[in-house]
Enzyme design. Sequence first.
Site, short mmCIF file in Angstrom:
data_model
loop_
_atom_site.label_atom_id
_atom_site.label_comp_id
_atom_site.label_asym_id
_atom_site.label_seq_id
_atom_site.Cartn_x
_atom_site.Cartn_y
_atom_site.Cartn_z
N SER A 567 0.84 -1.20 0.00
CA SER A 567 0.00 0.00 0.00
C SER A 567 0.88 1.26 0.00
O SER A 567 1.73 1.41 -0.88
CB SER A 567 -0.95 -0.05 1.20
OG SER A 567 -1.95 0.93 1.09
N ASP A 650 -8.22 -6.04 -5.26
CA ASP A 650 -7.85 -4.82 -4.54
C ASP A 650 -8.75 -3.69 -5.01
O ASP A 650 -8.58 -3.14 -6.10
CB ASP A 650 -6.39 -4.47 -4.77
CG ASP A 650 -5.91 -3.36 -3.83
OD1 ASP A 650 -6.76 -2.73 -3.18
OD2 ASP A 650 -4.70 -3.14 -3.74
N HIS A 685 -6.80 -5.90 -0.94
CA HIS A 685 -6.19 -5.14 0.14
C HIS A 685 -6.62 -5.64 1.51
O HIS A 685 -5.84 -5.65 2.46
CB HIS A 685 -6.59 -3.67 -0.01
CG HIS A 685 -5.46 -2.72 0.19
ND1 HIS A 685 -4.66 -2.28 -0.83
CD2 HIS A 685 -4.98 -2.14 1.30
CE1 HIS A 685 -3.74 -1.45 -0.35
NE2 HIS A 685 -3.92 -1.36 0.93
#
Length: 710
Positions: A567, A650, A685
Amino acid sequence: MKKTLMLACVAMSLTGAAQEKPVITSRAGFTLPPPPVVEKKPVTDTYKVTGSADVSYTDNYRYLEDAKAPATRAFIDAQNVYTQQYLDKLTMLPRVRESMAALLKVDQMNMPTERNGVYFFSRRKADENQGSIYMRKGLHGADVKLIDGPSRSADGNTSVNFMGVTEDGSLLTYGVRVGGADESEVHFFDLATRKDVGEVLSSARYYGVSIAKDKKGVYYSRFTPHVGCKVYFHAFGTPMTADKLLLGGEYKGEKLGEIDGIGVRVTENGHWLVFNINRGVPAKREDILLKDLTKPDAPIVPLVYGIDARFGLDVVGDEFFIDTDWKAPNHRVLKAEVGVAPDAWKTILPEGKDVIESVSFVGGRMFVLRLKDVMGDLRVYTLDGKETGHIAFPGVGSGSGMAGRFKSDDGFYAFQSLITPPTYFHYDVKSGKSEVFYTQPSPFQSGQYELKEVFFTSKDGTRVPMFIAGKKGLKRDGTERLLMTGYGGFALAMRPDWNPEYAWWMEQGGWFALPDLRGGNEYGEVWHKAAMFEHKQNVFDDWFAAAEYLIANKYTSAEHFAIRGRSNGGLLMGAAMTQRPDLFAAIWCGYPLLDMLRYQYFLLGRTWTTEYGSSENPDQFAYIAKYSPYQNIKQGAKYPAIMFFTGDGDTRVDPMNARKMTPAMQEASRGGRPILLHYSIKGGHSAGVSMSQLVEDYADEMAFLWTETK
């Protein structure tokens, strides 16, 4: 005939270009063919720059931003085949998967939520791919499964997550998520009948779901891309299309847009509906609004509004306590009143030298967690700020704040470290006594390892803390492998938490390091602001200084140095590979932000402009362009071995970042090291992929990093 000749010439040209590069060789000794040929389709953008002429950049891989385009899907397939060629040659991979499974496939439990002596929590058994939701009557009662997780899907990639339970413990809320996406369906479970009530909020990104006191409906905040959050009331038994809009679009004539996240919750006593408006991520400003639920026609009124600072609210009965960094970068606690200006609010706890990380109210007391050089310090206070107790954590590590309710004496806190799996403690507020509620089992032999905190000096003279862990007696002669991770952003403190991947690395005999870079909340808002906007380079300079400290003190050397981040930490990896490729041998770059000139156009990117700024702003373009990894790749540079990791699941950081960066790095590098894209179709994520899939992904990552630091 002419067309055939042209294609042949192109093929010869591509082959010749590939042959000019060094042979791609793994540290394991095997070679790889050149990466897949990726077509270039140049698109040029021109940017306005304050005080300078316009600047143009050409993007050769803009077309890969479209995830659904046939060309993009063909690119993903080809890259995955190439990466699999590499993985198939790793003779150690089966052993890594076996040992990673031993660390990951253990019984795991989340912190419990108590209601009248009944405890609710998520738990995953060692042989299961997903967790389930349980209840337990009494601290030492038997666990009863309420909602089964593993049976939700055949591939094990659908998960259930506990979201909350009503104050009387009769109605439970849980989410159903597919893969690693952020979006969830919301379901409601009746504890008396042990069945779902039939109500479902459709899959979306929810910023708050809270059942009304009378249990006739639910308040929720739902995010819509490019629009933002809107808060509704859903009456049970009616379609969602009939839900009543409570807040959204604007308030007091001020727009509530895409970057304005709105949280919503009903207070413990059911009296108030609380709206928290977070202006950006991290919030540059937090507004708190209230609605009196005892008065059907009561308006939504501000408790605090329009101040550029962060305000967190705890409602104790009908009293309002505020944890804020307003005029106090290390935070302080105030007692607020509706209709009274914040300047007139009473100070309960003044700002101190250590940053306040969390404040909670349990069993009639106030619990305050501070960070002392990143390690937790948990103290007990009366509601007027008098200290009455201190909860000691067992050694160097990461201690949590206190969880619980104001009207209950049941509190829970946790402790863990890089070498110690999590333990949850039950705390009796009346007696002040703690007892172990749950300890996560692990084959990791904690007693054979040591963890310490050191400090190093960054480029500008700033003193930065770092945690280092490894086996007792491990050599420091520069020959050992070392893995370092970091983050440095969004006011998030990087605590020395347990992680099975890092445990595996240490089991093999490698060092592990975690520097607490500027940009986090380790030392309050001053520490955070030191790495925002035009100061972002401070994060990268801290990172390089940490690496140089570890090399100078002979924990490792550049040829044995592995780094990983995801990230915002993936952005850190991008800066590491483009600014200081000489420092590292192998890089894992997960779910990364890499094209910082265009990140704001995708998924949640616009909300992060309060941290990074935006290339659309002529005042901010120059400093973003200076560090944006995608625009700073150098043709002919000798880059280390790199594995980019992302996936279609994601829904937070757009996978386009890794899709575009991969071919650009493959084409530019003359280092002769593997540059791979590991593209997961289901991963994302958030947590949610099956444990079997997680074992494979973690093993692929660790085997790559271990092999390429040989």
